[in-house]
Design a protein around this motif. Sequence first.
Motif: not given
Length: 349
Positions: A72-79
């Motif tokens: 969750v955190h990795g993709t939320v941060n990339d966006v």
Amino acid sequence: MGEPLLLDYGSGGKASRRLVGDLFLRHFDNPILAVMDDAAALDLRGPVAMSTDGYTVTPLFFPGGSIGTLAVHGTVNDVSMLGARPLYLSASFILEEGLDRDVLERVVADMGAACRAAGVRIVTGDTKVVPRGACDKLFITTTGVGSILVDPPQLAPSGRRAAPGDAVLLSGAVGDHGLAILAQRDNLSFLQGVSSDSAALNHLVEKLITGLEEGRAGAVHVLRDPTRGGLATTLNEIADQSGVVCVIDETAVPVHDAVRAGCDVLGLDPLYLANEGKCLCLVPEALADAALDILRGTPEGREAARIGTVEAPGAGRLNTRPGQVILNTAVGGRRLLSMLEGDQLPRIC
């Protein structure tokens, strides 16, 4: 020990239906996912940001997080790094036959909690079960979509927008995640106090964008999260994309004492260790103090620091070239800070 997963759970039949209903829908519950169509119907207007990433970390659980929180955190941060507000995620699971269902439930529960904290929804997904040995326990792929907050969107943060005179800001200490994974994987007792920094940065980014952008569209030039390859590699990527030189002060880069001590023992460089809850922010010099105040006013950015400056190639005493990163060392020297060669710690995200 819980019930082991069978190949039937990925067959698309009754067993699959039970797994989805009893596990995924329970932890990811939201009106869009509950419809259970082949795709999610989303209400998106205006320019959007989209990112996808796969997660294969081992071990699955570690101090400060799990493969579920990372997904969750990795993709939320990339966006978020495109100056966007993450809204929706998809999640795809590759599960190894025999995986303990209690392990899977723990991962899924972590994902659900991370989504609620970040204010995003998992709205579609897929599950496959593969024979023993075809994967290592559990792999997750997430894709995220969000609305770009910057108007016009052409001025959204980008690795191509670094400019000479920009201040280089870092939202907090580096190296925690990579060292936490290593400590858990190899049972290194002297590193037991090190915990992953895994966190969603979308609230921090939104405060930064809205705080600096009013009347100054495009005020935030670059946002990047230094994950694999660490701070040094990410700085090289930015310098290369923009054709500039980044000059960094080693003593200004925050590193927790436990991480520094652990790196000294293991011969690792914290500038190359992965992070999962930090971001680089490049803004014009005139906005550096305001940006730091905003970052430090958030839980995720309370240790934010200015670590350097962007220069034009050939500026100063050195004959620098586009794409270089120069480190002003703690002993008063200067050296090139190159990209990571090889992989210090495989499968850390």
